[in-house]
Design a protein around this motif. Structure first.
Motif, mmCIF file in Angstrom:
data_model
loop_
_atom_site.group_PDB
_atom_site.id
_atom_site.type_symbol
_atom_site.label_atom_id
_atom_site.label_comp_id
_atom_site.label_asym_id
_atom_site.label_seq_id
_atom_site.Cartn_x
_atom_site.Cartn_y
_atom_site.Cartn_z
ATOM 1 N N GLU A 276 0.828 -1.142 0.030
ATOM 2 C CA GLU A 276 0.020 -0.195 0.026
ATOM 3 C C GLU A 276 0.848 1.230 -0.053
ATOM 4 O O GLU A 276 0.317 2.499 -0.233
ATOM 5 N N HIS A 277 2.239 1.182 0.150
ATOM 6 C CA HIS A 277 3.046 2.329 0.484
ATOM 7 C C HIS A 277 3.719 2.438 -1.038
ATOM 8 O O HIS A 277 4.445 3.358 -1.441
ATOM 9 N N SER A 278 3.479 1.530 -2.023
ATOM 10 C CA SER A 278 4.147 1.762 -3.395
ATOM 11 C C SER A 278 4.363 3.150 -4.211
ATOM 12 O O SER A 278 4.980 3.496 -4.753
ATOM 13 N N ALA A 279 2.976 3.990 -3.860
ATOM 14 C CA ALA A 279 2.651 5.061 -4.422
ATOM 15 C C ALA A 279 3.568 6.009 -4.075
ATOM 16 O O ALA A 279 3.932 7.015 -5.003
ATOM 17 N N HIS A 293 13.286 -1.888 -9.587
ATOM 18 C CA HIS A 293 12.843 -3.244 -9.887
ATOM 19 C C HIS A 293 11.213 -3.535 -9.721
ATOM 20 O O HIS A 293 10.546 -3.944 -10.652
ATOM 21 N N ARG A 294 10.979 -3.254 -8.642
ATOM 22 C CA ARG A 294 9.546 -3.431 -8.086
ATOM 23 C C ARG A 294 8.781 -2.516 -9.056
ATOM 24 O O ARG A 294 7.681 -2.992 -9.376
ATOM 25 N N ARG A 295 9.135 -1.288 -9.000
ATOM 26 C CA ARG A 295 8.201 -0.498 -9.723
ATOM 27 C C ARG A 295 8.145 -0.767 -11.380
ATOM 28 O O ARG A 295 7.061 -0.572 -11.846
ATOM 29 N N VAL A 296 9.019 -1.288 -11.939
ATOM 30 C CA VAL A 296 9.022 -1.826 -13.269
ATOM 31 C C VAL A 296 8.123 -2.813 -13.446
ATOM 32 O O VAL A 296 7.080 -3.066 -14.329
ATOM 33 N N ILE A 297 8.385 -3.799 -12.408
ATOM 34 C CA ILE A 297 7.370 -5.200 -12.457
ATOM 35 C C ILE A 297 5.857 -4.890 -12.288
ATOM 36 O O ILE A 297 5.182 -5.343 -13.054
ATOM 37 N N GLU A 298 5.689 -4.050 -11.241
ATOM 38 C CA GLU A 298 4.240 -3.527 -11.314
ATOM 39 C C GLU A 298 3.724 -2.827 -12.494
ATOM 40 O O GLU A 298 2.556 -2.856 -12.933
ATOM 41 N N ILE A 299 4.526 -1.871 -13.172
ATOM 42 C CA ILE A 299 4.041 -1.252 -14.335
ATOM 43 C C ILE A 299 3.809 -2.353 -15.379
ATOM 44 O O ILE A 299 2.650 -2.301 -15.908
#
Length: 423
Positions: A276-279, A293-299
């Motif tokens: 929930e804190h990704s933003a 890397h997490r941001r790229v995977i989420e996108i």
């Protein structure tokens, strides 16, 4: 350099290297490669050296053991250890040496043996010498040069320092790496070794004169410590500058990807986010690599989820607009990778608008819940077959293209059902 100035300079270097040592230590725990472990131990050793070499630390240790000049031994052994680490790192990084693993092992073994042997002889000579009398942290070399055992101690130290620093400088100077950032770092380490060599150049004649009974060059010997401190700062930059640059670039990329994340993750399904804190994860945390890397995977997950609402129309509109009307400022067509990014951005914006419209319609009809995508087959998103290693660069181009005039024009044409035209 006065004792007061030395305290400030040495303790400042100690603080800087302590921060870098902690940072490198955390990185080594995640990825314990030989070079990263060597870099970490180099900074740990540097912290101990400058904490002890600072006059306040030097005198405190001397009082603790009952020998005013005792701190010289751990300081000089520590300095030799730091130089040995830098030298071994230069050997490990040298691409030409790595082509012959056997030669690398023999070279590293030979130098390591020489450094260990030098440290042992230095320790024996130092402990056997008569060190009675008051201590001057900045003039130990010249104050005790008359003692044959201390002269042997200093001769071995300066000899190993000279041979090691010049050898490391030669390797760094001749080294050619593909990564320009790493190349710059290696050059900085080479320059640092020249400053260390300047320390030896300043101290050698001062020690020789003092051994012969003249103290005319004592100030020159003290000046050598300034070169050593400068070399330590340059080496710290060389060993951490490239990593800091990469770390800052990763955080810049995370921020640059934020608009795309908002479109295809936050605007599609919050369950696609890692937490929930990704933003707001781009503002916090030290592990930028993991967050990126997490941001790229989420996108990428969001793009796959949004694909069901896509259409080929905005992609075709982008290409039609570019072919007919759009040229860059120098009169040339946009490069293919930029056109692909613009087409991808248009396709994602169009799919997102479809999804949001469906949600509003379902909410107005009192049927919130799982939505039914359009009946036609989902259109492919440009760039779907991009290799994993290139996804970061592709998504950055897409994020940058979200507000491109071609995207606006293509969406307007698809929404109005008219001929594609620039607004």
């Amino acid at each position: 350099m006065s004792e007061h100035a030395s305290n400030i300079a040495y303790l400042t270097i100690c603080l800087i290297t302590c921060v870098i040592a902690c940072w490198k230590g955390l990185a080594a725990l995640r990825d314990p490669t030989p070079t990263l472990v060597l870099i970490t131990t180099t900074f740990v050793c540097c912290v101990a050296v400058y904490l002890t070499a600072a006059p306040v630390g030097y005198r405190a240790l001397g009082e603790a053991v009952g020998q005013p000049s005792f701190a010289t031994l751990p300081v000089y052994i520590g300095i030799l250890t730091c130089f040995a680490h830098l030298h071994l790192l230069a050997l490990l990084w040298n691409p030409r040496l790595r082509q012959t693993p056997g030669k690398v092992r023999r070279t590293i073994t030979a130098w390591s043996t020489a450094y260990v042997a030098a440290a042992v002889v230095m320790a024996v000579a130092f402990c056997s010498a008569d060190l009675s009398g008051p201590a001057d942290p900045l003039k130990f070399n010249t104050n005790f040069a008359h003692d044959p055992l201390i002269l042997l101690f200093l001769t071995i130290f300066l000899t190993m320092l000279t041979c090691g620093t010049l050898s490391a400088w030669r390797h760094c100077h001749k080294m050619t790496l593909d990564d320009p950032t790493l190349q710059h770092a290696v050059r900085a380490i080479g320059v640092a070794n020249l400053f260390y060599f300047a320390y030896a150049v300043c101290n050698a004649p001062a020690i020789l004169c003092a051994a012969l009974g003249s103290h005319a060059l004592d100030t020159v010997g003290v000046l050598g410590s300034s070169f050593g401190a400068t070399g330590a700062l340059i080496a710290s930059y060389g060993l951490s500058g490239a990593a800091v640059s990469a770390w800052l670039k990763e955080w810049r990329d995370i921020r640059a990807l934020q608009p795309l994340w908002e479109l295809v993750v936050a605007g599609v399904d919050h369950e696609l986010a890692f937490s929930e804190h990704s933003a707001r994860s781009h503002r916090l945390g030290w592990n930028a690599g993991f967050n990126l890397h997490r941001r790229v995977i989420e996108i990428l997950d969001g793009i796959r989820a949004l694909r069901r609402w896509g259409s080929q129309a905005p992609v075709e509109a982008v290409h039609a607009l570019h072919a007919r009307d759009f040229q860059s400022n120098d009169g040339k067509c946009l490069p293919p990778h930029e056109i692909e990014a613009i087409a991808t951005a248009a396709a994602l914006c169009f799919a997102s608008e479809r999804l949001q419209a469906a949600r509003q319609a379902a909410s107005s009809a009192g049927r919130p819940g799982r939505l039914t995508p359009p009946e036609q087959e989902a259109a492919p998103i440009p760039g779907e077959n991009t290799p994993a290693a290139d996804e970061r660069a592709r998504l950055l181009r897409v994020a940058q293209a979200l507000h491109h005039p071609l995207v606006t024009a293509a969406l307007h044409a698809c929404t109005q059902g008219t001929e594609p035209a620039m607004p």
